[in-house]
Design an enzyme around this catalytic site. Sequence first.
Site, PDB file in Angstrom:
ATOM      1  N   CYS A 131      -9.612 -13.180  -8.504  1.00 14.75           N
ATOM      2  CA  CYS A 131     -10.342 -14.461  -8.423  1.00 14.75           C
ATOM      3  C   CYS A 131     -11.671 -14.411  -9.176  1.00 14.75           C
ATOM      4  CB  CYS A 131     -10.558 -14.879  -6.970  1.00 14.75           C
ATOM      5  SG  CYS A 131     -11.782 -13.865  -6.106  1.00 14.75           S
TER       6      CYS A 131
ATOM      7  N   THR B 273     -31.579   7.154 -25.412  1.00 15.69           N
ATOM      8  CA  THR B 273     -30.228   6.717 -25.811  1.00 15.69           C
ATOM      9  C   THR B 273     -29.829   7.407 -27.111  1.00 15.69           C
ATOM     10  OG1 THR B 273     -28.801   4.858 -26.440  1.00 15.69           O
ATOM     11  CG2 THR B 273     -31.156   4.582 -26.869  1.00 15.69           C
TER      12      THR B 273
ATOM     13  N   HIS C  56     -24.818  -3.363 -19.627  1.00 11.00           N
ATOM     14  CA  HIS C  56     -23.524  -2.766 -19.264  1.00 11.00           C
ATOM     15  C   HIS C  56     -23.174  -2.958 -17.790  1.00 11.00           C
ATOM     16  CE1 HIS C  56     -23.650   0.125 -23.001  1.00 11.00           C
ATOM     17  NE2 HIS C  56     -23.494  -1.144 -23.319  1.00 11.00           N
TER      18      HIS C  56
ATOM     19  N   CYS D 131     -13.773  -9.050  -8.494  1.00  9.54           N
ATOM     20  CA  CYS D 131     -12.344  -9.157  -8.190  1.00  9.54           C
ATOM     21  C   CYS D 131     -11.539  -9.348  -9.477  1.00  9.54           C
ATOM     22  CB  CYS D 131     -12.092 -10.312  -7.230  1.00  9.54           C
ATOM     23  SG  CYS D 131     -10.342 -10.463  -6.804  1.00  9.54           S
TER      24      CYS D 131
ATOM     25  N   CYS E  67     -10.603  -7.439  -2.323  1.00  9.08           N
ATOM     26  CA  CYS E  67     -11.336  -8.709  -2.187  1.00  9.08           C
ATOM     27  C   CYS E  67     -10.703  -9.506  -1.038  1.00  9.08           C
ATOM     28  CB  CYS E  67     -11.195  -9.474  -3.510  1.00  9.08           C
ATOM     29  SG  CYS E  67     -11.959 -11.106  -3.514  1.00  9.08           S
TER      30      CYS E  67
ATOM     31  N   VAL F 220     -26.394   1.771 -15.635  1.00  9.71           N
ATOM     32  CA  VAL F 220     -25.771   1.020 -14.543  1.00  9.71           C
ATOM     33  C   VAL F 220     -26.191   1.588 -13.188  1.00  9.71           C
ATOM     34  CG1 VAL F 220     -23.780   0.324 -15.941  1.00  9.71           C
ATOM     35  CG2 VAL F 220     -23.670   2.493 -14.701  1.00  9.71           C
TER      36      VAL F 220
END
Length: 243
Positions: A130, A188, A119, A127, A148, A103
Site C-alpha cells: 500500500c 564520502t 538515501h 509497505c 503492514c 541513513v
Amino acid sequence: MQEPTGELLRLLSSDPPTVVLTGAGVSAESGLATFRGPGGHWEGRDPMSLATPEAFDAEPMTVWRFYDWRRTQAASAKPNPAHTAIVDLEKKLSNLTVVTQNVDGLHERAGTAEIIRLHGSLWTLRCTVCGAEREDLRPALHPLPPGCGCGGMLRPGVVWFGEQLPRESMGKAQNAVRNCRLMLVVGTSSLVYPAAAMPQAARAAGAFVVEVNPERTPLTPMVDEHYDGPAGEILPGFVSSMA
Ligand code: OAD
C-alpha cells in the site's frame, strides 16, 4: 584539531550560504562501518545482493537481516564530534544546509534541525503493497520481515541501487547546491551518484569546495582544499577557529 587555512576562515567569517554534504565516514568515529575499504559493509559482500529491489524480491529475509543488524549497530552508536561540529556550524552560519547520504540518524540525534536525506532512513519502514510509511525506532524488529496493517510486507525505507532518489529531497538539495558559496564534503568516497555530482555542480556555480577525508577520492583533484584527516578532528577545528 587542524586549523582552517586563511582562505577558508575568511569565507566562514563572511557567513556564506553553505552546504555540508556527508557520507558514511562522518559516522566512522561513532564506530559504524563505512561501505568501501577494509571492514566496510561491501567488503566480502555484494551490494547487488543486499541493496537492490531485485535482491529484496528474491531474498527478503537476507536483506532484512542486513538492515536489522545495521539498525542495531546504529541504535547503540552515539553521535561523534564531527556530528556535533556540524550542529555548531549550523548555529554560527545563518544559512547552512546538511545533505546526507547516511541513513543512520546520527545527524538528527546530534541535534541537526533540518536535514536532507538523499538515501532515506534506517528508521523508516515502507509497505511494499500500500506504500504507507511509518517511523519505527526499535533497534531490532520482531518478527522479520515486518508486516503492514494491510497485510503487505514492509521494506526498509532506504534508497537502493537502481532506485530513484526521493524527488523532494533531490529538489531541495539541488537548490541548496546551486545557491551555496561554500560546500564542505565530509566522509564520502564520492563514487555514488547523484550525490557525487553535487560538489562539482556547486563548484561550477562558483562555490568554494572543501573536502574532509583521510583518503583521497575521485573528487580530491577538483576541490579547492582537501583536509586530510578524520572529520571528528578537522570539523571541530573549523568551529573553534570561528569563535
Ligand atoms: P563509502 O564507504 O563509499 O566512503 C566512506 C568515505 O569516508 C571514504 O572515502 C573514507 O576514506 C572516508 N572516511 C573514513 N573514515 C573517516 C573519518 N573518520 N572522517 C572522514 N572521512 C572518513 O561511503 P559513502 O561515500 O557514504 O548507498 O557511500 C555512498 C553510498 O554508497 C552509501 O550511501 C551507500 C553505499 O553503497 C547505498 O547503500 C545505496
